[in-house]
Design a protein around this motif. Structure first.
Motif, PDB file in Angstrom:
ATOM      1  N   VAL A   1     -29.120  -8.681   1.630  1.00  0.00           N
ATOM      2  CA  VAL A   1     -28.294  -8.165   2.715  1.00  0.00           C
ATOM      3  C   VAL A   1     -26.874  -8.647   2.482  1.00  0.00           C
ATOM      4  CG1 VAL A   1     -27.790  -8.322   5.168  1.00  0.00           C
ATOM      5  CG2 VAL A   1     -30.147  -8.054   4.407  1.00  0.00           C
ATOM      6  N   LEU A   2     -25.947  -7.732   2.411  1.00  0.00           N
ATOM      7  CA  LEU A   2     -24.540  -8.082   2.271  1.00  0.00           C
ATOM      8  C   LEU A   2     -23.725  -7.590   3.455  1.00  0.00           C
ATOM      9  CD1 LEU A   2     -24.074  -7.206  -1.516  1.00  0.00           C
ATOM     10  CD2 LEU A   2     -24.363  -9.475  -0.514  1.00  0.00           C
ATOM     11  N   LEU A   3     -24.119  -6.458   4.038  1.00  0.00           N
ATOM     12  CA  LEU A   3     -23.402  -5.862   5.162  1.00  0.00           C
ATOM     13  C   LEU A   3     -23.982  -6.337   6.487  1.00  0.00           C
ATOM     14  CD1 LEU A   3     -23.385  -2.307   3.625  1.00  0.00           C
ATOM     15  CD2 LEU A   3     -21.290  -3.538   4.229  1.00  0.00           C
ATOM     16  N   ALA A   4     -23.137  -6.420   7.513  1.00  0.00           N
ATOM     17  CA  ALA A   4     -23.617  -6.764   8.853  1.00  0.00           C
ATOM     18  C   ALA A   4     -24.672  -5.753   9.286  1.00  0.00           C
ATOM     19  CB  ALA A   4     -22.453  -6.778   9.836  1.00  0.00           C
ATOM     20  N   ARG A   5     -25.552  -6.169  10.193  1.00  0.00           N
ATOM     21  CA  ARG A   5     -26.737  -5.378  10.514  1.00  0.00           C
ATOM     22  C   ARG A   5     -26.468  -4.153  11.374  1.00  0.00           C
ATOM     23  NH1 ARG A   5     -28.512 -10.802  10.296  1.00  0.00           N
ATOM     24  NH2 ARG A   5     -30.187 -11.123   8.779  1.00  0.00           N
ATOM     25  N   ILE A   6     -25.244  -3.967  11.864  1.00  0.00           N
ATOM     26  CA  ILE A   6     -24.928  -2.736  12.578  1.00  0.00           C
ATOM     27  C   ILE A   6     -24.746  -1.582  11.600  1.00  0.00           C
ATOM     28  CG2 ILE A   6     -22.449  -3.211  12.611  1.00  0.00           C
ATOM     29  CD1 ILE A   6     -24.580  -1.268  15.224  1.00  0.00           C
ATOM     30  N   PHE A   7     -24.505  -1.890  10.334  1.00  0.00           N
ATOM     31  CA  PHE A   7     -24.381  -0.856   9.316  1.00  0.00           C
ATOM     32  C   PHE A   7     -25.769  -0.501   8.797  1.00  0.00           C
ATOM     33  CE2 PHE A   7     -20.404  -3.269   9.180  1.00  0.00           C
ATOM     34  CZ  PHE A   7     -19.474  -2.249   9.344  1.00  0.00           C
ATOM     35  N   GLY A   8     -26.062   0.797   8.753  1.00  0.00           N
ATOM     36  CA  GLY A   8     -27.383   1.201   8.297  1.00  0.00           C
ATOM     37  C   GLY A   8     -27.393   2.631   7.801  1.00  0.00           C
ATOM     38  N   ASP A   9     -28.488   3.011   7.142  1.00  0.00           N
ATOM     39  CA  ASP A   9     -28.670   4.396   6.734  1.00  0.00           C
ATOM     40  C   ASP A   9     -28.462   5.315   7.931  1.00  0.00           C
ATOM     41  OD1 ASP A   9     -29.394   3.636   4.148  1.00  0.00           O
ATOM     42  OD2 ASP A   9     -31.511   3.479   4.675  1.00  0.00           O
ATOM     43  N   HIS A  10     -27.864   6.472   7.701  1.00  0.00           N
ATOM     44  CA  HIS A  10     -27.601   7.506   8.707  1.00  0.00           C
ATOM     45  C   HIS A  10     -26.493   7.119   9.684  1.00  0.00           C
ATOM     46  CE1 HIS A  10     -31.407   8.810   7.126  1.00  0.00           C
ATOM     47  NE2 HIS A  10     -32.094   7.868   7.757  1.00  0.00           N
ATOM     48  N   GLY A  11     -25.790   6.022   9.429  1.00  0.00           N
ATOM     49  CA  GLY A  11     -24.757   5.580  10.361  1.00  0.00           C
ATOM     50  C   GLY A  11     -23.539   6.494  10.359  1.00  0.00           C
ATOM     51  N   VAL A  12     -22.728   6.338  11.398  1.00  0.00           N
ATOM     52  CA  VAL A  12     -21.470   7.077  11.532  1.00  0.00           C
ATOM     53  C   VAL A  12     -20.337   6.064  11.619  1.00  0.00           C
ATOM     54  CG1 VAL A  12     -20.154   8.772  12.862  1.00  0.00           C
ATOM     55  CG2 VAL A  12     -22.652   8.954  12.735  1.00  0.00           C
ATOM     56  N   LEU A  13     -19.284   6.287  10.853  1.00  0.00           N
ATOM     57  CA  LEU A  13     -18.098   5.439  10.853  1.00  0.00           C
ATOM     58  C   LEU A  13     -16.935   6.203  11.468  1.00  0.00           C
ATOM     59  CD1 LEU A  13     -18.457   4.023   7.230  1.00  0.00           C
ATOM     60  CD2 LEU A  13     -19.168   2.920   9.366  1.00  0.00           C
ATOM     61  N   GLN A  14     -16.042   5.472  12.133  1.00  0.00           N
ATOM     62  CA  GLN A  14     -14.956   6.103  12.866  1.00  0.00           C
ATOM     63  C   GLN A  14     -13.918   6.705  11.920  1.00  0.00           C
ATOM     64  OE1 GLN A  14     -14.617   6.797  16.146  1.00  0.00           O
ATOM     65  NE2 GLN A  14     -12.800   7.915  15.472  1.00  0.00           N
ATOM     66  N   ARG A  15     -13.593   7.953  12.159  1.00  0.00           N
ATOM     67  CA  ARG A  15     -12.643   8.690  11.322  1.00  0.00           C
ATOM     68  C   ARG A  15     -11.192   8.327  11.658  1.00  0.00           C
ATOM     69  NH1 ARG A  15     -11.399  14.456  14.107  1.00  0.00           N
ATOM     70  NH2 ARG A  15     -12.025  13.953  16.246  1.00  0.00           N
ATOM     71  N   ASP A  16     -10.298   8.721  10.752  1.00  0.00           N
ATOM     72  CA  ASP A  16      -8.844   8.757  10.966  1.00  0.00           C
ATOM     73  C   ASP A  16      -8.216   7.406  11.284  1.00  0.00           C
ATOM     74  OD1 ASP A  16      -9.032  11.481  10.529  1.00  0.00           O
ATOM     75  OD2 ASP A  16      -9.149  11.961  12.664  1.00  0.00           O
ATOM     76  N   ARG A  17      -8.881   6.325  10.909  1.00  0.00           N
ATOM     77  CA  ARG A  17      -8.298   4.993  11.086  1.00  0.00           C
ATOM     78  C   ARG A  17      -8.972   4.049  10.097  1.00  0.00           C
ATOM     79  NH1 ARG A  17     -10.297   3.766  17.178  1.00  0.00           N
ATOM     80  NH2 ARG A  17      -8.985   5.614  17.439  1.00  0.00           N
ATOM     81  N   PRO A  18      -8.329   2.927   9.768  1.00  0.00           N
ATOM     82  CA  PRO A  18      -8.979   1.987   8.851  1.00  0.00           C
ATOM     83  C   PRO A  18     -10.389   1.654   9.322  1.00  0.00           C
ATOM     84  CG  PRO A  18      -6.713   1.333   9.238  1.00  0.00           C
ATOM     85  CD  PRO A  18      -6.985   2.462  10.186  1.00  0.00           C
ATOM     86  N   ILE A  19     -11.312   1.564   8.386  1.00  0.00           N
ATOM     87  CA  ILE A  19     -12.731   1.385   8.702  1.00  0.00           C
ATOM     88  C   ILE A  19     -13.106  -0.081   8.499  1.00  0.00           C
ATOM     89  CG2 ILE A  19     -15.076   2.048   8.077  1.00  0.00           C
ATOM     90  CD1 ILE A  19     -13.886   4.719   7.066  1.00  0.00           C
ATOM     91  N   PRO A  20     -13.359  -0.833   9.570  1.00  0.00           N
ATOM     92  CA  PRO A  20     -13.735  -2.244   9.408  1.00  0.00           C
ATOM     93  C   PRO A  20     -15.149  -2.361   8.825  1.00  0.00           C
ATOM     94  CG  PRO A  20     -13.008  -1.743  11.660  1.00  0.00           C
ATOM     95  CD  PRO A  20     -13.262  -0.449  10.978  1.00  0.00           C
ATOM     96  N   VAL A  21     -15.311  -3.243   7.870  1.00  0.00           N
ATOM     97  CA  VAL A  21     -16.629  -3.582   7.330  1.00  0.00           C
ATOM     98  C   VAL A  21     -16.672  -5.091   7.130  1.00  0.00           C
ATOM     99  CG1 VAL A  21     -17.263  -1.402   6.234  1.00  0.00           C
ATOM    100  CG2 VAL A  21     -15.773  -2.980   5.029  1.00  0.00           C
ATOM    101  N   TRP A  22     -17.852  -5.656   7.277  1.00  0.00           N
ATOM    102  CA  TRP A  22     -17.988  -7.106   7.136  1.00  0.00           C
ATOM    103  C   TRP A  22     -19.438  -7.453   6.841  1.00  0.00           C
ATOM    104  CZ3 TRP A  22     -17.535  -4.446  11.608  1.00  0.00           C
ATOM    105  CH2 TRP A  22     -18.497  -4.649  12.599  1.00  0.00           C
ATOM    106  N   GLY A  23     -19.661  -8.704   6.515  1.00  0.00           N
ATOM    107  CA  GLY A  23     -21.017  -9.137   6.228  1.00  0.00           C
ATOM    108  C   GLY A  23     -21.032 -10.547   5.701  1.00  0.00           C
ATOM    109  N   GLN A  24     -22.036 -10.854   4.866  1.00  0.00           N
ATOM    110  CA  GLN A  24     -22.197 -12.214   4.361  1.00  0.00           C
ATOM    111  C   GLN A  24     -22.754 -12.164   2.946  1.00  0.00           C
ATOM    112  OE1 GLN A  24     -23.464 -14.955   7.165  1.00  0.00           O
ATOM    113  NE2 GLN A  24     -23.433 -16.702   5.786  1.00  0.00           N
ATOM    114  N   ALA A  25     -22.266 -13.069   2.108  1.00  0.00           N
ATOM    115  CA  ALA A  25     -22.740 -13.219   0.731  1.00  0.00           C
ATOM    116  C   ALA A  25     -22.651 -14.705   0.384  1.00  0.00           C
ATOM    117  CB  ALA A  25     -21.904 -12.366  -0.217  1.00  0.00           C
TER     118      ALA A  25
END
Length: 670
Positions: free
Chosen positions: A53-77
């Motif tokens: 697991v590298l991405l935070a758990r709110i990110f998943g298959d079939h997800g939707v990301l907000q358009r027209d603005r920088p897309i925040p992503v985060w997690g742990q490694a």
């Protein structure tokens, strides 16, 4: 951090099934052709079964990301490691901190997809598939937001006839935490909206989202984070609540519980004892009744929920005791005690240790058990209950629940004894006790969302705070400000649904706690340029606080969003009072949002208006005059206010040209 952009628009096509499609026209075709399915996604690589697991758990298959603005992503490694995140043709490289956490943003993208979202760090790789870019909505509140689509009006034959592949939703499971979580305990799955999945979705949230999707023609994702019956205090972070002095003691105990759960329980037990010592004259006599070595052989036995003689007929302080014998394995595996519903306030001890307290008569008691509370052999359970009916739930609900889900039933026979006079004040409960906790649902169900990109928040809550509209006037803006701060959007729009009608219709003017709360909601929204209001009293069921008429609520929230969020040249809602003035013996009410005129259903008289001299309010018949209402002869010397639809379950019939109800109000005469 460095950003690279490849020459191609996407990464590799999906691993199996179908033809890779990009862009909105292709997405629309997926909706219109029921037999067409987005390519079957490859399994996400998740540690435990399928990889790291590298991405935070709110990110998943079939997800939707907000358009027209920088897309925040985060997690742990791994600590001090490099992480490469790729979405479509965009890649970002970031380095983790000493704790292994990382956070970055991907460049803005227009509505499109599907894509793969890939995170790499060394040999570790996590791949999420079927990711769309569109608009994301966050829906929060209590049970009227939680109400499922399958139970709503019009869902008898199914909520939708076919899948809507461009709509997805994620449901945040209930989680009450003493301190804010950095991530969810388990992945939050995203589901494609189809006839099977949509029935469990929030009816209000789905209908709002579906209405907006039809207008916008872009992918839509909505995130559900709600818990029925909960107060707004549950959903506000502790630092903000701590600015209100009355919450500080409880928040202090909560902070202690976050650091040391046993110390937090001990502290709350001490607060509880101090209150009873001060407010209960029988304290000195009865305090030993909770001790495990107390001899209760003289008490009578009752069978709560089975025998009619098991409860007090008038409000009382009642005591219940029983013993349960556990094996060493059962005692070690015990995770919680379930007691069903109790009327009204209970305090529970097991083997002389304070376990929990609650005062919601409709709420199931389900108290966690710390290690060492139970032991092999004999265990003594003691309850002190303040109320009429005592233990009201099904006896089968009462059990010790083990970590593997197995249950050790309690006996349906209890030793019972009545105590002294009922205290005049209300006993305290712990700051972590749902449904009246402080900040714990924010900690467990909102904080882990981080600054996930969202376009708007839909909020449907307030029934649990009806008793204190003055405090709600302080708390609703506080919640809005703090959620905006968390999502890093100072102007994050809030679409607020007013609480519904419930209770007896009015025969005479009078106090109306629900009307007072609605008035607060309307005033808070009106003072906020990024907020919208959906009036619901006219599409409610006065016999049921959970009216199934949820589609119209969702559509009204969507209309407010179309005007406020998306800038459509339409009214955001129904007419709202602008001024109330005197014209001889008449009172004249002028409205904003009445450019197309006003009209009344069921006759030519506008019902629901009251003219007040202090607390003496009298009904006044209204007549429509364009965008105003004239209350003929309603002025009396000293008339200072006019109220409209001021009842818990009002009968009112005034609407604007867009067939939206006038907003209930209480306004001064100027």
């Amino acid at each position: 951090m460095r950003i690279t952009k490849a020459g191609c628009a996407t990464t590799a096509p999906p691993a199996t099934g179908g033809t890779f499609r990009r862009g909105i026209p292709a997405l629309m075709s997926l909706w219109l052709v029921a037999s067409t399915v987005i390519g079957t996604p490859a399994p996400a690589q998740v540690r435990g079964e399928q990889g790291p697991v590298l991405l935070a758990r709110i990110f998943g298959d079939h997800g939707v990301l907000q358009r027209d603005r920088p897309i925040p992503v985060w997690g742990q490694a791994a600590p001090r490691a490099e992480v490469i995140v790729t979405l479509g043709g965009n890649s970002v490289t970031v380095r983790t901190g000493a704790d292994g956490r990382w956070r970055t943003t991907l460049p803005p993208m227009a509505a499109s997809g599907p894509y793969r979202l890939i995170a790499r760090s060394g040999a570790a790789i996590q791949t999420l598939t079927d990711i769309l870019v569109g608009d994301v909505y966050l829906c929060g509140g209590q049970s009227n937001m939680e109400f499922p689509a399958r139970r709503a009006t019009g869902a008898w034959g199914g909520v939708i006839p076919r899948a809507i592949p461009v709509m997805r939703y994620a449901h945040v499971e209930r989680d009450s935490q003493p301190g804010p979580l950095a991530d969810f305990a388990a992945p939050v799955p995203w589901k494609i909206v189809d006839p099977q999945s949509v029935g469990d979705a929030s009816a209000v949230c789905f209908h709002m989202a579906a209405t907006l999707q039809r207008h916008l023609n872009v992918p839509i994702g909505f995130i559900e984070s709600f818990w029925g019956g909960t107060t707004i205090e549950n959903w506000i972070p502790a630092p903000a609540l701590g600015t209100i002095p009355s919450y500080r003691a409880g928040l202090g105990t909560l902070a202690l519980a976050a650091r040391d759960p046993d110390a937090g329980l001990q502290s709350q037990s001490g607060r509880d004892d101090a209150w009873w010592r001060t407010h209960y004259p029988s304290w000195q006599v009865e305090r030993v009744w909770r001790n495990s070595d107390f001899d209760a052989s003289a008490w009578r036995t009752v069978r709560p929920g089975v025998s009619e003689d098991s409860v007090a007929k008038e409000p009382s302080v009642s005591w219940y005791r029983q013993t349960i014998t556990l094996t060493a394995v059962q005692a070690a595996a015990a995770s919680r005690i379930g007691l069903g519903t109790i009327d009204r306030h209970d305090t529970v001890w097991i083997n002389d240790r304070w376990v929990g307290a609650n005062d919601a008569d409709w709420f199931w008691r389900d108290y966690p058990l710390r290690p060492g509370v139970l032991r092999a052999g004999r265990n003594v359970i003691v309850l002190r209950v303040v109320g009429r009916a005592g233990l009201t739930g099904d006896p089968a609900q009462r059990a010790i629940v083990l970590t593997d889900g197995r249950r050790v039933p309690l006996s349906d026979i209890w030793s019972y004894h009545e105590g002294g006079a009922v205290p005049a004040a209300t006993p305290p409960i712990a700051a972590w006790q749902v449904p009246d906790s402080l900040s714990t649902l924010y900690n467990g169900m909102v904080a882990p969302l981080g600054n996930y990109g969202v376009r708007l928040v839909a909020w449907y809550q307030g029934e649990a705070n009806v008793g204190d509209p003055v405090r709600y006037r302080q708390l609703l803006p506080m919640l809005m400000a703090n959620w905006r701060r968390q999502f890093d959007q100072p102007g994050l729009p809030f679409m607020v649904a007013q609480i519904a009608s419930f209770g007896s219709p009015p025969i005479h003017p009078g106090d109306a706690p629900r009307a007072a709360l609605r008035d607060v909601q309307a005033k808070v929204v009106r003072a906020d340029p990024a907020a919208g209001l959906a009036v619901t009293f006219d599409i409610s069921d006065r016999f049921d606080v959970h009216s199934p008429q949820k589609r119209l609520v969702g559509e009204r929230l969507a209309r407010a969003a179309r005007a406020i969020v998306y800038g459509e040249a339409i009214s955001a809602g129904g007419p709202q009072v602008r001024t109330v003035s005197r014209d001889g013996g008449d009172l004249v009410v002028a409205f904003d949002g009445a450019q197309g005129g006003l009209f009344t259903y069921g006759g030519d008289v506008a019902l629901g208006f009251e003219a007040c001299v202090g607390s003496d309010c009298r009904y006044a018949a209204g007549q429509v005059e364009g965008g105003m209402i004239r209350l003929r002869g309603a002025y009396r010397p000293g008339t200072d206010r006019v109220r409209y639809a001021w009842a818990d379950a009002p009968f009112a019939n005034l609407y604007g040209a867009d067939d939206l109800p006038a907003v209930p109000f209480a306004a001064e005469v100027r």
